[in-house]
Design a protein around this motif. Structure first.
Motif, PDB file in Angstrom:
ATOM      1  N   GLU A 143      54.383  19.594  -6.774  1.00  0.00           N
ATOM      2  CA  GLU A 143      54.377  18.590  -7.837  1.00  0.00           C
ATOM      3  C   GLU A 143      55.770  18.010  -8.052  1.00  0.00           C
ATOM      4  N   SER A 144      56.791  18.835  -7.913  1.00  0.00           N
ATOM      5  CA  SER A 144      58.167  18.365  -8.113  1.00  0.00           C
ATOM      6  C   SER A 144      58.616  17.364  -7.050  1.00  0.00           C
ATOM      7  N   ALA A 174      45.276  12.818 -10.506  1.00  0.00           N
ATOM      8  CA  ALA A 174      46.561  13.259 -11.073  1.00  0.00           C
ATOM      9  C   ALA A 174      47.596  12.138 -11.111  1.00  0.00           C
ATOM     10  N   SER A 225      46.662  11.528  -4.910  1.00  0.00           N
ATOM     11  CA  SER A 225      45.698  12.089  -5.852  1.00  0.00           C
ATOM     12  C   SER A 225      45.479  11.062  -6.955  1.00  0.00           C
ATOM     13  N   LEU A 238      49.410  11.063  -8.625  1.00  0.00           N
ATOM     14  CA  LEU A 238      50.565  11.532  -7.872  1.00  0.00           C
ATOM     15  C   LEU A 238      50.377  11.238  -6.393  1.00  0.00           C
ATOM     16  N   VAL A 256      47.510  20.007  -8.431  1.00  0.00           N
ATOM     17  CA  VAL A 256      47.516  19.804  -9.882  1.00  0.00           C
ATOM     18  C   VAL A 256      46.093  19.637 -10.411  1.00  0.00           C
ATOM     19  N   CYS A 285      44.536  18.310  -4.177  1.00  0.00           N
ATOM     20  CA  CYS A 285      45.692  18.192  -5.058  1.00  0.00           C
ATOM     21  C   CYS A 285      45.929  19.536  -5.756  1.00  0.00           C
ATOM     22  N   TYR A 314      51.877  12.724  -2.785  1.00  0.00           N
ATOM     23  CA  TYR A 314      52.650  13.773  -2.132  1.00  0.00           C
ATOM     24  C   TYR A 314      53.159  13.258  -0.788  1.00  0.00           C
ATOM     25  N   ALA A 325      56.358  15.156  -5.669  1.00  0.00           N
ATOM     26  CA  ALA A 325      55.399  14.050  -5.696  1.00  0.00           C
ATOM     27  C   ALA A 325      55.953  12.836  -6.433  1.00  0.00           C
TER      28      ALA A 325
END
Length: 73
Positions: free
Chosen positions: A61-62, A46, A43, A48, A27, A25, A50, A64
């Protein structure tokens, strides 16, 4: 010869599980879990997920999806 082109097309869009095992990840720097059904790398640390599009993991990240903690992933 159509067998060869079919095989090539499948390989171009398939994701190599060995590659996925090497990714972390961006992040949390924690390992990711491959969700084959949703075509995502998750993840848990986090919270999140992906996406994997056309066989390529999108490790931004944007891009996810935020996991719903109540769903238990």
């Amino acid at each position: 010869m159509s067998d060869k082109s079919d095989h090539t097309e499948t390989r171009a869009t398939a994701t190599d599980p060995r590659l996925l095992e090497q990714l972390i990840c961006p992040v949390s720097r924690a390992p990711l879990v491959y969700d084959r059904e949703r075509q995502e790398l998750v993840s848990k640390r986090a919270q999140l997920a992906y996406p994997i599009r056309d066989g390529l993991p999108i490790m931004l990240e944007s891009e996810a999806r935020v996991l719903d903690e109540s769903a238990g992933s």
